[in-house]
Write an enzyme that holds these catalytic residues in place. Structure first.
Site: not given
Ligand code: C5P
Length: 210
Positions: A21-24, A89
């Site tokens: 996933s991404n850091r958000s 994304v």
């Protein structure tokens, strides 16, 4: 006006217990959704997994993967005036999903990655675009150069850039500093402020663009 907003990260499953996933945190996108609602606009909020309450009166579409977000965005374009793509994304997903947990005892696996589809670029490339297209650029260097490249490459009307290397700003933070880039104009700086205040200022600027 009707806003379509994407927010939060996507998750790309590797096996039933793991994902990339991404850091958000989704805070910026949710703040924009709230500010748009407060200004009397309609909002479709397409959100990846986040720990935030849904803004009351937003039409929520919850997704997990980049593919689901792509499909949800394209399924919700009817009648929108502005698309603000704020989601982080994932750029890559595993080429194959392992239906069983990958066993540690077999050693570190080699995972093959394939690119996900770029949602922002897919909207920029639509033959008939009757809405304003706003992208985000989270950068750690060359903010203006990267933002202007993104404007051209992804055929956006606006790119909003933030420097995610600045301490205490961006990502999980409650504060941010943004620069708004439009083609052929110098950047408009929205100095450090809470994401709520920045979102208000952004919605004002975006809804005045016709
Ligand atoms: O190229 P980069 O990922 O930095 O571009 C960021 C912008 O593109 C953001 O607005 C983000 O929401 C959007 N994006 C997208 N789909 C992707 C990757 C990025 O909509 N697969």
């Amino acid at each position: 006006m009707k806003f379509l907003i994407t927010a939060g990260p996507t998750r790309e499953p590797i096996d039933p217990v793991r994902y990339i996933s991404n850091r958000s945190s989704g805070k910026m996108g949710y703040a924009i959704a709230q500010a748009a609602l407060d200004a009397g606009h309609e909002v479709v909020l397409i959100s990846g997994p986040v720990a935030l309450p849904a803004p009351p009166r937003a039409q929520m579409v919850r997704v997990t993967t980049a593919d689901e977000m792509y499909d949800a965005v394209h399924a919700n374009l009817v009648g929108i005036d502005i698309a603000v793509l704020c989601a982080a994304v994932a750029d890559f997903k595993p080429a194959a999903f392992s239906p069983h947990k990958i066993k540690k005892k077999l050693g570190a696996p080699i995972i093959e990655w394939v690119p996900t589809r770029d949602i922002l670029a897919s909207l920029g490339a639509l033959p008939e675009k009757y809405f304003r297209l706003v992208g985000f650029a989270a950068e750690t260097e060359d903010l203006e150069k990267n933002a202007r490249e993104k404007l051209k490459k992804k055929q956006c009307d606006v790119v909003i850039a933030n420097d995610v290397s600045a301490p205490g700003l961006g990502f999980e933070s409650d504060e941010n500093e943004l620069t708004i880039y439009l083609p052929y104009q110098s950047g408009i700086v929205l100095p450090r402020a809470s994401k709520g205040d920045l979102a208000k200022a952004l919605v004002k600027i975006l809804s005045a663009m016709q």
